[in-house]
Write a protein that holds these residues in place. Structure first.
Motif, PDB file in Angstrom:
ATOM      1  N   THR A  37      -6.956 -18.093  -9.520  1.00 50.56           N
ATOM      2  CA  THR A  37      -6.571 -17.993 -10.806  1.00 50.56           C
ATOM      3  C   THR A  37      -5.811 -19.429 -10.984  1.00 50.56           C
ATOM      4  O   THR A  37      -5.742 -20.013  -9.982  1.00 50.56           O
ATOM      5  CB  THR A  37      -5.363 -17.096 -11.141  1.00 50.56           C
ATOM      6  N   LEU A  58      -2.271  -9.611  -7.842  1.00 53.45           N
ATOM      7  CA  LEU A  58      -3.381 -10.327  -8.468  1.00 53.45           C
ATOM      8  C   LEU A  58      -3.269 -10.206 -10.060  1.00 53.45           C
ATOM      9  O   LEU A  58      -3.303 -10.772 -10.726  1.00 53.45           O
ATOM     10  CB  LEU A  58      -4.733 -10.067  -7.781  1.00 53.45           C
ATOM     11  N   LEU A  77      -3.089 -12.521 -13.088  1.00 56.40           N
ATOM     12  CA  LEU A  77      -3.978 -12.487 -14.187  1.00 56.40           C
ATOM     13  C   LEU A  77      -3.438 -12.416 -15.483  1.00 56.40           C
ATOM     14  O   LEU A  77      -3.753 -12.875 -16.634  1.00 56.40           O
ATOM     15  CB  LEU A  77      -5.240 -11.655 -13.872  1.00 56.40           C
ATOM     16  N   ILE A  88      -9.636 -13.792 -20.143  1.00 54.78           N
ATOM     17  CA  ILE A  88      -8.974 -14.572 -19.068  1.00 54.78           C
ATOM     18  C   ILE A  88     -10.279 -14.722 -17.983  1.00 54.78           C
ATOM     19  O   ILE A  88     -11.154 -13.726 -17.687  1.00 54.78           O
ATOM     20  CB  ILE A  88      -7.904 -13.447 -18.430  1.00 54.78           C
ATOM     21  N   SER A  89      -9.972 -15.892 -17.439  1.00 58.49           N
ATOM     22  CA  SER A  89     -10.963 -16.519 -16.389  1.00 58.49           C
ATOM     23  C   SER A  89     -10.580 -16.395 -15.154  1.00 58.49           C
ATOM     24  O   SER A  89      -9.400 -16.526 -14.819  1.00 58.49           O
ATOM     25  CB  SER A  89     -11.514 -17.799 -16.838  1.00 58.49           C
ATOM     26  N   LEU A  90     -11.217 -16.266 -14.015  1.00 56.66           N
ATOM     27  CA  LEU A  90     -11.000 -16.537 -12.708  1.00 56.66           C
ATOM     28  C   LEU A  90     -12.542 -16.918 -12.033  1.00 56.66           C
ATOM     29  O   LEU A  90     -13.414 -16.770 -12.387  1.00 56.66           O
ATOM     30  CB  LEU A  90     -10.416 -15.173 -12.038  1.00 56.66           C
ATOM     31  N   ILE A 115     -12.736 -11.683 -17.436  1.00 61.28           N
ATOM     32  CA  ILE A 115     -12.391 -10.094 -17.371  1.00 61.28           C
ATOM     33  C   ILE A 115     -12.938  -9.334 -18.410  1.00 61.28           C
ATOM     34  O   ILE A 115     -12.680  -9.735 -19.893  1.00 61.28           O
ATOM     35  CB  ILE A 115     -10.823 -10.108 -17.136  1.00 61.28           C
ATOM     36  N   SER A 129      -9.646  -3.789 -17.295  1.00 62.84           N
ATOM     37  CA  SER A 129      -8.809  -3.568 -16.208  1.00 62.84           C
ATOM     38  C   SER A 129      -8.412  -2.176 -16.187  1.00 62.84           C
ATOM     39  O   SER A 129      -8.099  -1.407 -17.429  1.00 62.84           O
ATOM     40  CB  SER A 129      -7.710  -4.564 -16.055  1.00 62.84           C
ATOM     41  N   CYS A 137     -15.642  -7.553 -14.435  1.00 60.86           N
ATOM     42  CA  CYS A 137     -15.897  -8.974 -14.772  1.00 60.86           C
ATOM     43  C   CYS A 137     -17.122  -9.355 -15.131  1.00 60.86           C
ATOM     44  O   CYS A 137     -18.080  -8.581 -14.553  1.00 60.86           O
ATOM     45  CB  CYS A 137     -15.410  -9.937 -13.624  1.00 60.86           C
TER      46      CYS A 137
END
Length: 132
Positions: free
Chosen positions: A27, A52, A56, A69-71, A93, A96, A108
């Motif tokens: 992240t 985590l 995030l 949200i990017s990872l 994402i 969740s 994702c």
């Protein structure tokens, strides 16, 4: 390679495969470990801990709450030509869900493959994948 934005219905058409890969997740502020519990050519599901999830999605207001949200996710898979080959990709994402006190799943969608690793992923799924 950038991936075109697909509708959720299109993403669900991709066959999913059961996995249990350890992976590293980057992240903007943290490097963490997680487990990939399923995988397709368009996305993956991560199982992770509270640390985590907190990195995030901190309990503060994001500047743009509608911005995904990017990872970055990094893991290795066996292929038909190598014992282990690297897959490095960027995800957004989609969902969740909390499973237990310190256990979460994150769905994702892939947004970018690094160093043409989509061919590595395709080879793995074709030769070693266990369909759900």
């Amino acid at each position: 390679m950038d991936i075109d934005i697909m509708s959720e219905i299109d993403l669900r058409r991709e066959p999913r495969f059961k996995t249990n890969f350890s992976c590293s997740v980057d992240t903007p502020d943290q490097h963490s470990e997680a487990v990939i519990t399923n995988l397709s050519m368009s996305g993956l599901q991560l199982e992770c801990d509270h640390g985590l999830m907190q990195a995030l999605m901190p309990n503060i207001k994001r500047p743009s709450p509608h911005q995904p949200i990017s990872l970055a996710v990094h893991f290795e898979v066996p292929t038909s030509y190598k014992d282990k080959d690297a897959i490095d990709l960027h995800c957004k994402i989609i969902y969740s869900r909390r499973l237990a006190q310190d256990k979460f799943v994150i769905g994702c969608m892939f947004s970018e493959f690094e160093h043409q690793c989509e061919t590595v992923l395709e080879d793995y799924l074709q030769h070693f994948g266990e369909r759900i």
